[in-house]
Design a protein around this motif. Structure first.
Motif, PDB file in Angstrom:
ATOM      1  N   ALA A 103     122.925   8.435 -16.941  1.00 50.58           N
ATOM      2  CA  ALA A 103     123.300   7.033 -16.789  1.00 50.58           C
ATOM      3  C   ALA A 103     124.797   6.919 -17.018  1.00 50.58           C
ATOM      4  O   ALA A 103     125.293   7.230 -18.107  1.00 50.58           O
ATOM      5  CB  ALA A 103     122.543   6.160 -17.781  1.00 50.58           C
ATOM      6  N   ALA A 104     125.527   6.512 -15.978  1.00 54.88           N
ATOM      7  CA  ALA A 104     126.959   6.260 -16.097  1.00 54.88           C
ATOM      8  C   ALA A 104     127.120   4.746 -16.265  1.00 54.88           C
ATOM      9  O   ALA A 104     127.142   3.995 -15.287  1.00 54.88           O
ATOM     10  CB  ALA A 104     127.702   6.759 -14.865  1.00 54.88           C
ATOM     11  N   VAL A 105     127.209   4.320 -17.512  1.00 57.87           N
ATOM     12  CA  VAL A 105     127.145   2.887 -17.841  1.00 57.87           C
ATOM     13  C   VAL A 105     128.540   2.290 -17.687  1.00 57.87           C
ATOM     14  O   VAL A 105     129.410   2.469 -18.541  1.00 57.87           O
ATOM     15  CB  VAL A 105     126.588   2.669 -19.253  1.00 57.87           C
ATOM     16  CG1 VAL A 105     126.431   1.175 -19.531  1.00 57.87           C
ATOM     17  CG2 VAL A 105     125.245   3.380 -19.416  1.00 57.87           C
ATOM     18  N   ASN A 106     128.744   1.571 -16.593  1.00 54.98           N
ATOM     19  CA  ASN A 106     130.071   1.085 -16.212  1.00 54.98           C
ATOM     20  C   ASN A 106     130.403  -0.300 -16.762  1.00 54.98           C
ATOM     21  O   ASN A 106     131.552  -0.738 -16.655  1.00 54.98           O
ATOM     22  CB  ASN A 106     130.186   1.035 -14.683  1.00 54.98           C
ATOM     23  CG  ASN A 106     129.067   0.223 -14.058  1.00 54.98           C
ATOM     24  OD1 ASN A 106     127.894   0.551 -14.213  1.00 54.98           O
ATOM     25  ND2 ASN A 106     129.414  -0.842 -13.351  1.00 54.98           N
ATOM     26  N   GLY A 107     129.430  -0.974 -17.341  1.00 54.03           N
ATOM     27  CA  GLY A 107     129.656  -2.325 -17.866  1.00 54.03           C
ATOM     28  C   GLY A 107     128.462  -2.737 -18.695  1.00 54.03           C
ATOM     29  O   GLY A 107     127.730  -1.885 -19.208  1.00 54.03           O
ATOM     30  N   PRO A 108     128.212  -4.034 -18.834  1.00 53.73           N
ATOM     31  CA  PRO A 108     127.093  -4.489 -19.661  1.00 53.73           C
ATOM     32  C   PRO A 108     125.754  -3.896 -19.239  1.00 53.73           C
ATOM     33  O   PRO A 108     125.429  -3.847 -18.057  1.00 53.73           O
ATOM     34  CB  PRO A 108     127.116  -6.006 -19.451  1.00 53.73           C
ATOM     35  CG  PRO A 108     128.536  -6.321 -19.134  1.00 53.73           C
ATOM     36  CD  PRO A 108     129.030  -5.168 -18.327  1.00 53.73           C
ATOM     37  N   ALA A 109     125.001  -3.424 -20.233  1.00 57.97           N
ATOM     38  CA  ALA A 109     123.626  -2.951 -20.067  1.00 57.97           C
ATOM     39  C   ALA A 109     122.799  -3.756 -21.061  1.00 57.97           C
ATOM     40  O   ALA A 109     122.742  -3.423 -22.248  1.00 57.97           O
ATOM     41  CB  ALA A 109     123.522  -1.451 -20.335  1.00 57.97           C
ATOM     42  N   ILE A 110     122.177  -4.806 -20.573  1.00 56.30           N
ATOM     43  CA  ILE A 110     121.604  -5.828 -21.443  1.00 56.30           C
ATOM     44  C   ILE A 110     120.091  -5.897 -21.246  1.00 56.30           C
ATOM     45  O   ILE A 110     119.609  -5.929 -20.109  1.00 56.30           O
ATOM     46  CB  ILE A 110     122.222  -7.204 -21.143  1.00 56.30           C
ATOM     47  CG1 ILE A 110     123.758  -7.143 -21.199  1.00 56.30           C
ATOM     48  CG2 ILE A 110     121.687  -8.264 -22.088  1.00 56.30           C
ATOM     49  CD1 ILE A 110     124.317  -6.724 -22.541  1.00 56.30           C
ATOM     50  N   GLY A 111     119.332  -5.941 -22.339  1.00 58.58           N
ATOM     51  CA  GLY A 111     117.879  -6.061 -22.253  1.00 58.58           C
ATOM     52  C   GLY A 111     117.283  -4.930 -21.443  1.00 58.58           C
ATOM     53  O   GLY A 111     117.406  -3.752 -21.795  1.00 58.58           O
ATOM     54  N   LEU A 112     116.635  -5.271 -20.348  1.00 57.25           N
ATOM     55  CA  LEU A 112     116.088  -4.260 -19.455  1.00 57.25           C
ATOM     56  C   LEU A 112     117.150  -3.263 -19.028  1.00 57.25           C
ATOM     57  O   LEU A 112     116.867  -2.071 -18.846  1.00 57.25           O
ATOM     58  CB  LEU A 112     115.463  -4.950 -18.236  1.00 57.25           C
ATOM     59  CG  LEU A 112     114.969  -4.081 -17.085  1.00 57.25           C
ATOM     60  CD1 LEU A 112     113.934  -3.073 -17.555  1.00 57.25           C
ATOM     61  CD2 LEU A 112     114.401  -4.953 -15.973  1.00 57.25           C
ATOM     62  N   GLY A 113     118.397  -3.721 -18.879  1.00 60.29           N
ATOM     63  CA  GLY A 113     119.478  -2.819 -18.494  1.00 60.29           C
ATOM     64  C   GLY A 113     119.714  -1.727 -19.522  1.00 60.29           C
ATOM     65  O   GLY A 113     119.952  -0.565 -19.163  1.00 60.29           O
ATOM     66  N   LEU A 114     119.656  -2.081 -20.804  1.00 61.21           N
ATOM     67  CA  LEU A 114     119.778  -1.067 -21.851  1.00 61.21           C
ATOM     68  C   LEU A 114     118.626  -0.080 -21.758  1.00 61.21           C
ATOM     69  O   LEU A 114     118.817   1.140 -21.869  1.00 61.21           O
ATOM     70  CB  LEU A 114     119.810  -1.736 -23.224  1.00 61.21           C
ATOM     71  CG  LEU A 114     119.684  -0.815 -24.445  1.00 61.21           C
ATOM     72  CD1 LEU A 114     120.742   0.263 -24.446  1.00 61.21           C
ATOM     73  CD2 LEU A 114     119.754  -1.621 -25.736  1.00 61.21           C
ATOM     74  N   ASP A 115     117.424  -0.594 -21.547  1.00 63.99           N
ATOM     75  CA  ASP A 115     116.266   0.285 -21.492  1.00 63.99           C
ATOM     76  C   ASP A 115     116.299   1.184 -20.259  1.00 63.99           C
ATOM     77  O   ASP A 115     115.855   2.337 -20.310  1.00 63.99           O
ATOM     78  CB  ASP A 115     114.983  -0.534 -21.549  1.00 63.99           C
ATOM     79  CG  ASP A 115     114.803  -1.221 -22.898  1.00 63.99           C
ATOM     80  OD1 ASP A 115     115.472  -0.806 -23.863  1.00 63.99           O
ATOM     81  OD2 ASP A 115     114.014  -2.171 -22.978  1.00 63.99           O
ATOM     82  N   VAL A 116     116.830   0.681 -19.150  1.00 68.38           N
ATOM     83  CA  VAL A 116     117.007   1.528 -17.966  1.00 68.38           C
ATOM     84  C   VAL A 116     117.919   2.706 -18.302  1.00 68.38           C
ATOM     85  O   VAL A 116     117.646   3.850 -17.915  1.00 68.38           O
ATOM     86  CB  VAL A 116     117.571   0.709 -16.784  1.00 68.38           C
ATOM     87  CG1 VAL A 116     118.074   1.622 -15.672  1.00 68.38           C
ATOM     88  CG2 VAL A 116     116.503  -0.230 -16.234  1.00 68.38           C
ATOM     89  N   ALA A 117     118.995   2.449 -19.035  1.00 66.16           N
ATOM     90  CA  ALA A 117     119.871   3.545 -19.456  1.00 66.16           C
ATOM     91  C   ALA A 117     119.116   4.543 -20.329  1.00 66.16           C
ATOM     92  O   ALA A 117     119.293   5.763 -20.210  1.00 66.16           O
ATOM     93  CB  ALA A 117     121.084   2.996 -20.199  1.00 66.16           C
ATOM     94  N   CYS A 118     118.229   4.033 -21.201  1.00 65.13           N
ATOM     95  CA  CYS A 118     117.456   4.909 -22.081  1.00 65.13           C
ATOM     96  C   CYS A 118     116.391   5.703 -21.326  1.00 65.13           C
ATOM     97  O   CYS A 118     115.883   6.701 -21.848  1.00 65.13           O
ATOM     98  CB  CYS A 118     116.803   4.103 -23.197  1.00 65.13           C
ATOM     99  SG  CYS A 118     117.957   3.460 -24.424  1.00 65.13           S
ATOM    100  N   MET A 119     116.029   5.254 -20.125  1.00 65.09           N
ATOM    101  CA  MET A 119     115.089   6.013 -19.297  1.00 65.09           C
ATOM    102  C   MET A 119     115.724   7.282 -18.748  1.00 65.09           C
ATOM    103  O   MET A 119     115.014   8.183 -18.297  1.00 65.09           O
ATOM    104  CB  MET A 119     114.583   5.136 -18.144  1.00 65.09           C
ATOM    105  CG  MET A 119     113.722   3.965 -18.589  1.00 65.09           C
ATOM    106  SD  MET A 119     113.499   2.734 -17.273  1.00 65.09           S
ATOM    107  CE  MET A 119     112.998   1.289 -18.230  1.00 65.09           C
TER     108      MET A 119
END
Length: 266
Positions: free
Chosen positions: A108-124
């Motif tokens: 996961a190349a997190v380029n900006g806010p990873a919020i709620g489901l977005g954070l969990d997508v990164a954790c996947m």
């Protein structure tokens, strides 16, 4: 077919981009979820893929669920209680299963806010690296819901139970430096260097014997919930397979001959 995910392949590395910058890559429809699932299926069908990078278009990685869709009870957030339960199974949970179980290593190349489901997508994903502009929040509690996407299982395995509870119970947002401090991400890089850093990491992974990388990923996954004795049995079976491959022979020969190996996936 949704264009929520773009699929680009180069040198055995696939870059998947969440491509709805007008809504900060929020996920609100079955089509959004299906696009992720289909992209992962495509990766799994192509044994030439050796690593995957997941990032977001525009200024956000993924803003999570679509608040307007929640307000208007549209898309996944539609129907009776029974409908909603099935919608989650068919939508974000199917996406979570697909991404977490992707055969190839994922970054996961997190380029900006990873919020709620977005954070969990990164954790996947297997590995997370962040731009200095990244922000993170397990913020379901702030909108009066719970992590319906598997976050309650994913986050403690990434940051530990105490920190997972703190993030989940408060919904607080943290910056990239704090994310690195709590080991949510492996590293933080300047914003303009994020994708080059992700590609360089993917290239180092792709330089190794591809089937052994996939088997190693599977062992790491199974080891999260399996007894040591059971994992040792699977490890022995995988090791027997590995010793019989051409890539193993090539790796040993190249090391002894002090040259770069040439792996074929056989």
């Amino acid at each position: 077919m949704s264009d929520y995910v773009t699929y680009d392949e180069s040198d055995h590395v696939v870059t998947l981009t969440l491509n709805a910058p007008e809504k900060r890559n929020a996920i609100s429809t079955f089509a959004d979820c299906d696009a992720v699932v289909e992209a992962v299926r495509r990766v799994n069908r192509d044994r030439g893929v050796r690593a995957v990078i997941l990032t977001g278009a525009g200024t956000a990685f993924c803003a999570g669920g679509d608040l307007k869709a929640m307000r208007d009870r549209k898309g996944i957030i539609e129907g009776s209680h029974a409908d909603l339960r099935e919608n989650y199974r068919r939508g974000v949970q199917a996406m979570a299963n697909a991404l977490y179980e992707c055969d190839a290593p994922t970054i996961a190349a997190v380029n900006g806010p990873a919020i709620g489901l977005g954070l969990d997508v990164a954790c996947m994903c297997d590995i997370r690296i962040a731009s200095e502009k990244a922000r993170f929040a397990e913020s379901f509690i702030k909108v009066g819901i719970v992590p319906g996407d598997g976050g309650a299982w994913l986050l403690p395995r990434v940051v530990g139970m105490s920190m997972a509870c703190e993030l989940s119970f408060t919904g607080d947002q943290i910056d990239a430096a704090t994310a690195k401090e709590i080991r949510l991400v492996s590293r933080v890089v300047p914003h303009d260097e994020l994708l080059p850093a992700a590609r360089a990491l993917a290239a180092r992974i792709a330089a190794n014997p591809p089937e052994m990388v996939r088997m190693t990923k599977r062992l790491l996954r199974e080891g999260q919930h399996m007894r040591l004795s059971s994992l040792l049995e699977i490890s022995a079976a995988y090791q027997a397979l590995a010793h019989s491959t051409e890539d193993h022979k090539e790796a040993v020969s190249a090391m002894l001959e002090k040259r770069e190996p040439r792996f074929t996936g056989r």
